[in-house]
Enzyme design. Sequence first.
Site, short mmCIF file in Angstrom:
data_model
loop_
_atom_site.label_atom_id
_atom_site.label_comp_id
_atom_site.label_asym_id
_atom_site.label_seq_id
_atom_site.Cartn_x
_atom_site.Cartn_y
_atom_site.Cartn_z
N GLY A 34 0.85 -1.20 0.00
CA GLY A 34 0.00 0.00 0.00
C GLY A 34 0.88 1.24 0.00
O GLY A 34 2.10 1.16 0.14
N TYR A 74 -16.97 3.93 4.73
CA TYR A 74 -15.54 3.88 5.03
C TYR A 74 -15.27 4.40 6.44
O TYR A 74 -14.63 3.73 7.26
CB TYR A 74 -14.76 4.70 3.98
CG TYR A 74 -13.32 4.97 4.33
CD1 TYR A 74 -12.36 3.96 4.30
CD2 TYR A 74 -12.90 6.26 4.71
CE1 TYR A 74 -11.04 4.22 4.62
CE2 TYR A 74 -11.58 6.53 5.03
CZ TYR A 74 -10.65 5.51 4.98
OH TYR A 74 -9.34 5.77 5.31
N1 NAP Z 1 -5.18 7.54 1.53
C1 NAP Z 1 -5.70 8.52 2.28
O1 NAP Z 1 -5.96 9.63 1.80
C2 NAP Z 1 -5.92 8.30 3.74
C3 NAP Z 1 -6.44 9.35 4.52
C4 NAP Z 1 -6.64 9.13 5.89
C5 NAP Z 1 -6.32 7.91 6.46
N2 NAP Z 1 -5.84 6.90 5.68
C6 NAP Z 1 -5.51 5.63 6.31
O2 NAP Z 1 -4.11 5.44 6.15
C7 NAP Z 1 -3.80 4.05 6.06
C8 NAP Z 1 -2.92 3.76 4.87
O3 NAP Z 1 -3.63 4.13 3.69
P1 NAP Z 1 -2.95 4.04 2.24
O4 NAP Z 1 -3.13 5.34 1.60
O5 NAP Z 1 -1.59 3.43 2.35
O6 NAP Z 1 -3.95 3.00 1.56
P2 NAP Z 1 -3.72 2.07 0.25
O7 NAP Z 1 -2.62 2.61 -0.58
O8 NAP Z 1 -5.08 1.89 -0.33
O9 NAP Z 1 -3.23 0.70 0.87
C9 NAP Z 1 -4.08 -0.15 1.56
C10 NAP Z 1 -3.37 -1.46 1.71
O10 NAP Z 1 -4.20 -2.32 2.50
C11 NAP Z 1 -4.07 -3.62 1.94
N3 NAP Z 1 -5.18 -4.48 2.30
C12 NAP Z 1 -6.47 -4.43 1.91
N4 NAP Z 1 -7.16 -5.45 2.43
C13 NAP Z 1 -6.27 -6.16 3.20
C14 NAP Z 1 -6.38 -7.32 3.99
N5 NAP Z 1 -7.54 -7.98 4.11
N6 NAP Z 1 -5.28 -7.78 4.63
C15 NAP Z 1 -4.09 -7.12 4.51
N7 NAP Z 1 -3.93 -6.02 3.77
C16 NAP Z 1 -5.02 -5.54 3.12
C17 NAP Z 1 -4.00 -3.39 0.44
O11 NAP Z 1 -3.50 -4.57 -0.15
P3 NAP Z 1 -3.08 -4.69 -1.70
O12 NAP Z 1 -1.65 -4.24 -1.70
O13 NAP Z 1 -3.25 -6.11 -2.00
O14 NAP Z 1 -4.01 -3.78 -2.45
C18 NAP Z 1 -3.08 -2.19 0.39
O15 NAP Z 1 -1.73 -2.61 0.38
C19 NAP Z 1 -5.16 3.34 6.08
O16 NAP Z 1 -5.45 2.94 7.40
C20 NAP Z 1 -6.15 4.42 5.67
O17 NAP Z 1 -7.44 4.18 6.19
C21 NAP Z 1 -5.62 7.08 4.34
#
Ligand code: NAP
Length: 285
Positions: A11, A128
């Site tokens: 991710g 979400y």
């Molecule tokens: N992106 C934003 O703007 C934002 C804002 C606020 C908070 N957050 C939080 O920040 C954190 C990191 O977000 P990010 O931007 O890095 O998200 P991301 O790029 O969408 O990555 C999410 C990751 O979670 C993995 N995943 C999904 N289902 C899973 C499962 N069942 N078991 C293990 N892994 C699983 C995905 O796997 P794959 O590699 O297979 O796809 C992906 O690697 C999250 O907690 C998110 O809620 C994000």
Amino acid sequence: MINVLVTAKDGQLGQCFQDIALNYPEINFFFKSSSELDITNKATVDSVFNSEVPFDYCINAAAYTAVDKAEDNIELADQVNHIGAQNLALACKKHQVILIHISTDFVFDGKSSKAYLESDITNPLGVYGKTKLKGEQAISKTLEQHFIIRTSWLYSEFGNNFLKTMLRLASERNEIGVVGDQIGSPTYAKDLAEAVLQIIEAKSSAYGIYHYSNDGEISWYDFAKEIFRLSGSSIKLNKIETTDYPTPAERPQFSVLNTTKISPLLAIKIPNWKASLAMAYSKLE
Ligand SMILES: NC(=O)c1ccc[n+]([C@@H]2O[C@H](COP(=O)([O-])OP(=O)(O)OC[C@H]3O[C@@H](n4cnc5c(N)ncnc54)[C@H](OP(=O)(O)O)[C@@H]3O)[C@@H](O)[C@H]2O)c1
């Protein structure tokens, strides 16, 4: 050495942790992809915690992050964001591991006009945010030794995010509309990763909920404007309103997070959003 398990290595945030891992020689990282460690599968979670070295920390960077798709995929979003977080909390409790879980500004409804405190009332608007809140609650109920870190508007040189979408659109279009009436704080995912590792290095036991975002309050329009300034793009940028750009999931109008509580835990001052954006942009060039 401090043994640290990191979920979701592919991710956006997971890749940031891998990118900075070498700067933390005292930390022994165990990075797991979603196929190596599916957090929704309790047996797999237990097997990873049982079979590897004893972990000191588990950083949960895994989430179902497709905000609009979550409106139709309630069960899957709940499994990952709620049950997955709970599975990790149960394993951490059993093995005396400290859990650092990442959450979101979307646990708030955005009706406030001043930066949200950790103690402010939550009221997520969509699936979400609701499932992320249930994940937070499951962790708090299960495990004392936890840090829940809510963040906002994550971007970086990795994965899919607003920075990369704007740069792509600038190469495809002459004109674009971006909402100017949603206010928040962009956060460079690498700054968040550094903050998490600083908490580990400090061996803090001040468990609980924290807010971390880059410093500053802006709209998505302001964010896009700065991205186009940095890239020297000549695309025409129009300020639009949320009502002009309907999405399946409602977003909070205002989701600035107050970061006063986390600041004393960090070794460095929280960077301003513009400085961090310039840093992330330089990694893409
Ligand atoms: N992106 C934003 O703007 C934002 C804002 C606020 C908070 N957050 C939080 O920040 C954190 C990191 O977000 P990010 O931007 O890095 O998200 P991301 O790029 O969408 O990555 C999410 C990751 O979670 C993995 N995943 C999904 N289902 C899973 C499962 N069942 N078991 C293990 N892994 C699983 C995905 O796997 P794959 O590699 O297979 O796809 C992906 O690697 C999250 O907690 C998110 O809620 C994000």
